[in-house]
Design a protein around this motif. Sequence first.
Motif, PDB file in Angstrom:
ATOM      1  N   ILE A   1      29.181  12.701   3.138  1.00  0.00           N
ATOM      2  CA  ILE A   1      28.745  11.787   2.028  1.00  0.00           C
ATOM      3  C   ILE A   1      27.200  11.893   2.215  1.00  0.00           C
ATOM      4  O   ILE A   1      27.019  11.164   3.163  1.00  0.00           O
ATOM      5  N   VAL A   2      26.678  12.332   1.311  1.00  0.00           N
ATOM      6  CA  VAL A   2      25.274  12.044   1.115  1.00  0.00           C
ATOM      7  C   VAL A   2      24.670  11.242   0.036  1.00  0.00           C
ATOM      8  O   VAL A   2      25.362  11.389  -1.066  1.00  0.00           O
ATOM      9  N   ILE A   3      24.109  10.139   0.258  1.00  0.00           N
ATOM     10  CA  ILE A   3      23.563   9.103  -0.698  1.00  0.00           C
ATOM     11  C   ILE A   3      22.228   8.726  -0.711  1.00  0.00           C
ATOM     12  O   ILE A   3      21.559   8.868   0.236  1.00  0.00           O
ATOM     13  N   ASN A   4      21.760   8.916  -2.068  1.00  0.00           N
ATOM     14  CA  ASN A   4      20.265   8.266  -2.079  1.00  0.00           C
ATOM     15  C   ASN A   4      20.375   7.000  -2.784  1.00  0.00           C
ATOM     16  O   ASN A   4      21.027   6.838  -3.816  1.00  0.00           O
ATOM     17  N   THR A   5      19.460   6.191  -1.983  1.00  0.00           N
ATOM     18  CA  THR A   5      19.601   4.820  -2.697  1.00  0.00           C
ATOM     19  C   THR A   5      18.959   4.579  -3.935  1.00  0.00           C
ATOM     20  O   THR A   5      19.063   3.455  -4.657  1.00  0.00           O
ATOM     21  N   GLY A   6      18.105   5.296  -4.570  1.00  0.00           N
ATOM     22  CA  GLY A   6      17.187   5.183  -5.577  1.00  0.00           C
ATOM     23  C   GLY A   6      16.071   4.104  -4.977  1.00  0.00           C
ATOM     24  O   GLY A   6      15.962   3.873  -3.693  1.00  0.00           O
ATOM     25  N   SER A   7      15.372   3.574  -5.967  1.00  0.00           N
ATOM     26  CA  SER A   7      14.318   2.768  -5.587  1.00  0.00           C
ATOM     27  C   SER A   7      14.268   1.385  -6.038  1.00  0.00           C
ATOM     28  O   SER A   7      14.906   1.307  -7.436  1.00  0.00           O
ATOM     29  N   VAL A   8      14.156   0.383  -5.341  1.00  0.00           N
ATOM     30  CA  VAL A   8      14.220  -1.046  -5.621  1.00  0.00           C
ATOM     31  C   VAL A   8      13.241  -1.051  -6.903  1.00  0.00           C
ATOM     32  O   VAL A   8      13.308  -1.913  -7.887  1.00  0.00           O
ATOM     33  N   GLY A   9      11.974  -1.067  -6.480  1.00  0.00           N
ATOM     34  CA  GLY A   9      10.814  -1.566  -7.280  1.00  0.00           C
ATOM     35  C   GLY A   9      10.157  -0.449  -8.042  1.00  0.00           C
ATOM     36  O   GLY A   9       9.173  -0.832  -8.977  1.00  0.00           O
ATOM     37  N   LEU A  10      10.621   0.902  -8.057  1.00  0.00           N
ATOM     38  CA  LEU A  10       9.897   2.001  -8.830  1.00  0.00           C
ATOM     39  C   LEU A  10      10.817   3.079  -9.155  1.00  0.00           C
ATOM     40  O   LEU A  10      10.608   4.207  -8.693  1.00  0.00           O
TER      41      LEU A  10
END
Length: 238
Positions: free
Chosen positions: A171-180
């Motif tokens: 499994i490969v996950i990108n969290t995305g961005s909290v602030g931007l």
Amino acid sequence: MKYAFISDIHGNAVALEAVLEHIKKQEVDKIIVLGDICYRGPEPKKSLELVRSLQTEVVKGNADEWIVRGVKSGEVPEDVLELMNKERAWAFTQLEPSDTDYLQGLPHSIQLDLEKVKVSVFHATPDSLFDIILPNEEDEIIEKSLMTTEAQVYIYGHIHVPYIRFLKGKIVINTGSVGLPFDGLSKASYAIVECNAGNIKTSIERVTYDKERVIELYKEVGYPNAEMMSNIIYHGKR
């Protein structure tokens, strides 16, 4: 065990507070931070203080490296280099020497064991703070760039575009961005991974926060690039 993975806060403490409140309601056991804490937002000091208050594992991002030593030629397009260093200089003045020492000392990657599930955590790739691996890359590029250590789950940030991808039983996950966020949805993003008796559950969470307050803060603090950054906050994309 249920873990939350947050990344790319970028000095947006308003979004970070909203995410931390959302995480509390998910009954998460632990939060892990994937870097880019201070740079490019109106509240670098507060963002760092919130992260440090978690007393958890944190990996270094490229923006954390930039805070410490500046943005170098070749790391960004030449036509924005001067402006980005102005932003970096502003953020640097908001921090104490102990803050920059903390950022400098962060590791580039960590390995976790979640109920016998091995998880590899890093900001951009295990070997680079700057390489860009997008969601639609060929399988071979994903394997060569991200899956260089033995693990079942690989989690990173950096690109500000969240996704979950399954590749050869991993499994490969990108969290995305909290602030931007850059994916056109102007909501904070983070990932949850839950492991129980060998079972794995993953999700991307999107959280509403007070964008208007963040835009006001850019103006109030005299941020060097307030208009452009405010547009990114408002629209959720560059």
